[in-house]
Design a protein around this motif. Structure first.
Motif, PDB file in Angstrom:
ATOM      1  N   SER A  11       0.831  -1.198   0.000  1.00  0.00           N
ATOM      2  CA  SER A  11       0.000   0.000   0.000  1.00  0.00           C
ATOM      3  C   SER A  11       0.867   1.250   0.000  1.00  0.00           C
ATOM      4  CB  SER A  11      -0.914  -0.002   1.230  1.00  0.00           C
ATOM      5  OG  SER A  11      -1.813   1.071   1.176  1.00  0.00           O
ATOM      6  N   PHE A  12       0.211   2.409  -0.145  1.00  0.00           N
ATOM      7  CA  PHE A  12       0.878   3.703  -0.157  1.00  0.00           C
ATOM      8  C   PHE A  12       0.906   4.284   1.247  1.00  0.00           C
ATOM      9  CE2 PHE A  12       0.779   8.332  -0.604  1.00  0.00           C
ATOM     10  CZ  PHE A  12       1.884   8.530  -1.423  1.00  0.00           C
ATOM     11  N   CYS A  13       2.071   4.721   1.675  1.00  0.00           N
ATOM     12  CA  CYS A  13       2.205   5.374   2.983  1.00  0.00           C
ATOM     13  C   CYS A  13       2.162   6.885   2.774  1.00  0.00           C
ATOM     14  CB  CYS A  13       3.516   4.977   3.654  1.00  0.00           C
ATOM     15  SG  CYS A  13       3.788   5.844   5.218  1.00  0.00           S
ATOM     16  N   PRO A  14       1.199   7.589   3.399  1.00  0.00           N
ATOM     17  CA  PRO A  14       1.093   9.032   3.196  1.00  0.00           C
ATOM     18  C   PRO A  14       2.240   9.842   3.811  1.00  0.00           C
ATOM     19  CG  PRO A  14      -0.501   8.299   4.811  1.00  0.00           C
ATOM     20  CD  PRO A  14       0.155   7.076   4.260  1.00  0.00           C
ATOM     21  N   CYS A  16       5.602   8.666   4.255  1.00  0.00           N
ATOM     22  CA  CYS A  16       6.816   8.416   3.467  1.00  0.00           C
ATOM     23  C   CYS A  16       6.633   8.854   2.014  1.00  0.00           C
ATOM     24  CB  CYS A  16       7.157   6.930   3.448  1.00  0.00           C
ATOM     25  SG  CYS A  16       7.573   6.208   5.014  1.00  0.00           S
ATOM     26  N   GLU A  17       5.374   8.911   1.563  1.00  0.00           N
ATOM     27  CA  GLU A  17       5.010   9.197   0.179  1.00  0.00           C
ATOM     28  C   GLU A  17       5.614   8.176  -0.779  1.00  0.00           C
ATOM     29  OE1 GLU A  17       5.822  13.296  -0.677  1.00  0.00           O
ATOM     30  OE2 GLU A  17       4.305  13.986   0.735  1.00  0.00           O
ATOM     31  N   GLU A  18       5.607   6.907  -0.352  1.00  0.00           N
ATOM     32  CA  GLU A  18       6.102   5.802  -1.171  1.00  0.00           C
ATOM     33  C   GLU A  18       5.231   4.586  -0.942  1.00  0.00           C
ATOM     34  OE1 GLU A  18      10.163   4.933  -0.386  1.00  0.00           O
ATOM     35  OE2 GLU A  18      10.850   6.955  -0.843  1.00  0.00           O
ATOM     36  N   HIS A  19       5.225   3.692  -1.926  1.00  0.00           N
ATOM     37  CA  HIS A  19       4.534   2.421  -1.756  1.00  0.00           C
ATOM     38  C   HIS A  19       5.466   1.470  -1.018  1.00  0.00           C
ATOM     39  CE1 HIS A  19       1.969   4.007  -4.950  1.00  0.00           C
ATOM     40  NE2 HIS A  19       1.051   3.196  -4.444  1.00  0.00           N
ATOM     41  N   SER A  20       4.899   0.679  -0.119  1.00  0.00           N
ATOM     42  CA  SER A  20       5.709  -0.274   0.626  1.00  0.00           C
ATOM     43  C   SER A  20       4.852  -1.450   1.066  1.00  0.00           C
ATOM     44  CB  SER A  20       6.346   0.384   1.852  1.00  0.00           C
ATOM     45  OG  SER A  20       5.350   0.825   2.734  1.00  0.00           O
ATOM     46  N   GLY A  21       5.499  -2.551   1.321  1.00  0.00           N
ATOM     47  CA  GLY A  21       4.815  -3.726   1.843  1.00  0.00           C
ATOM     48  C   GLY A  21       4.706  -3.621   3.350  1.00  0.00           C
ATOM     49  N   PHE A  22       3.630  -4.171   3.905  1.00  0.00           N
ATOM     50  CA  PHE A  22       3.469  -4.163   5.359  1.00  0.00           C
ATOM     51  C   PHE A  22       2.741  -5.415   5.796  1.00  0.00           C
ATOM     52  CE2 PHE A  22      -0.450  -2.359   3.817  1.00  0.00           C
ATOM     53  CZ  PHE A  22      -1.430  -2.771   4.700  1.00  0.00           C
ATOM     54  N   ASN A  23       2.965  -5.824   7.023  1.00  0.00           N
ATOM     55  CA  ASN A  23       2.236  -6.944   7.613  1.00  0.00           C
ATOM     56  C   ASN A  23       1.008  -6.389   8.297  1.00  0.00           C
ATOM     57  OD1 ASN A  23       4.138  -8.832   6.822  1.00  0.00           O
ATOM     58  ND2 ASN A  23       5.344  -8.552   8.667  1.00  0.00           N
ATOM     59  N   GLY A  24      -0.159  -6.943   7.956  1.00  0.00           N
ATOM     60  CA  GLY A  24      -1.382  -6.402   8.517  1.00  0.00           C
ATOM     61  C   GLY A  24      -2.424  -7.447   8.793  1.00  0.00           C
ATOM     62  N   GLU A  25      -3.447  -7.038   9.514  1.00  0.00           N
ATOM     63  CA  GLU A  25      -4.569  -7.899   9.850  1.00  0.00           C
ATOM     64  C   GLU A  25      -5.779  -7.490   9.022  1.00  0.00           C
ATOM     65  OE1 GLU A  25      -5.363  -7.632  13.982  1.00  0.00           O
ATOM     66  OE2 GLU A  25      -3.582  -8.745  14.552  1.00  0.00           O
ATOM     67  N   THR A  48      -3.719   1.669   5.745  1.00  0.00           N
ATOM     68  CA  THR A  48      -4.852   0.793   5.482  1.00  0.00           C
ATOM     69  C   THR A  48      -4.932   0.507   4.002  1.00  0.00           C
ATOM     70  OG1 THR A  48      -6.038   1.816   7.309  1.00  0.00           O
ATOM     71  CG2 THR A  48      -7.341   0.532   5.761  1.00  0.00           C
ATOM     72  N   GLN A  49      -5.230  -0.724   3.655  1.00  0.00           N
ATOM     73  CA  GLN A  49      -5.428  -1.142   2.274  1.00  0.00           C
ATOM     74  C   GLN A  49      -6.831  -1.711   2.153  1.00  0.00           C
ATOM     75  OE1 GLN A  49      -3.411  -1.028  -0.535  1.00  0.00           O
ATOM     76  NE2 GLN A  49      -5.157  -1.852  -1.611  1.00  0.00           N
ATOM     77  N   ILE A  50      -7.642  -1.177   1.237  1.00  0.00           N
ATOM     78  CA  ILE A  50      -8.985  -1.702   1.014  1.00  0.00           C
ATOM     79  C   ILE A  50      -8.858  -2.969   0.181  1.00  0.00           C
ATOM     80  CG2 ILE A  50     -11.223  -1.259  -0.049  1.00  0.00           C
ATOM     81  CD1 ILE A  50     -10.680   1.736   0.504  1.00  0.00           C
ATOM     82  N   LEU A  51      -9.518  -4.034   0.628  1.00  0.00           N
ATOM     83  CA  LEU A  51      -9.445  -5.319  -0.056  1.00  0.00           C
ATOM     84  C   LEU A  51     -10.672  -5.528  -0.923  1.00  0.00           C
ATOM     85  CD1 LEU A  51      -8.181  -7.502   2.909  1.00  0.00           C
ATOM     86  CD2 LEU A  51      -6.828  -6.406   1.139  1.00  0.00           C
TER      87      LEU A  51
END
Length: 62
Positions: A11-14, A16-25, A48-51
């Motif tokens: 997802s995009f981090c607002p 950092c202004e970059e896309h990155s991978g993250f571990n989430g629930e 948050t990433q909308i699925l």
């Protein structure tokens, strides 16, 4: 709908202004849509990433 299993999302981090991978629930928002929530590995901001998966539950009646 919150599960205890964690998966890797992209997802995009607002901050950092970059896309990155993250571990989430997987979570369920107030309107019933599914999403993934987690922390950015670079700066620690909540992202948050909308699925695009349907959430379990009753189907709407029209």
């Amino acid at each position: 709908m919150t599960t205890s299993e964690e998966y890797e999302y992209y997802s995009f981090c607002p901050q950092c202004e970059e896309h990155s991978g993250f571990n989430g629930e997987v979570i369920e928002s107030k309107d019933g849509s599914a999403g993934a929530e987690g922390l950015c590995p670079r700066c620690g901001t909540y992202i948050t990433q909308i699925l695009r998966i349907p959430t379990p539950g009753p189907k709407p009646v029209y």
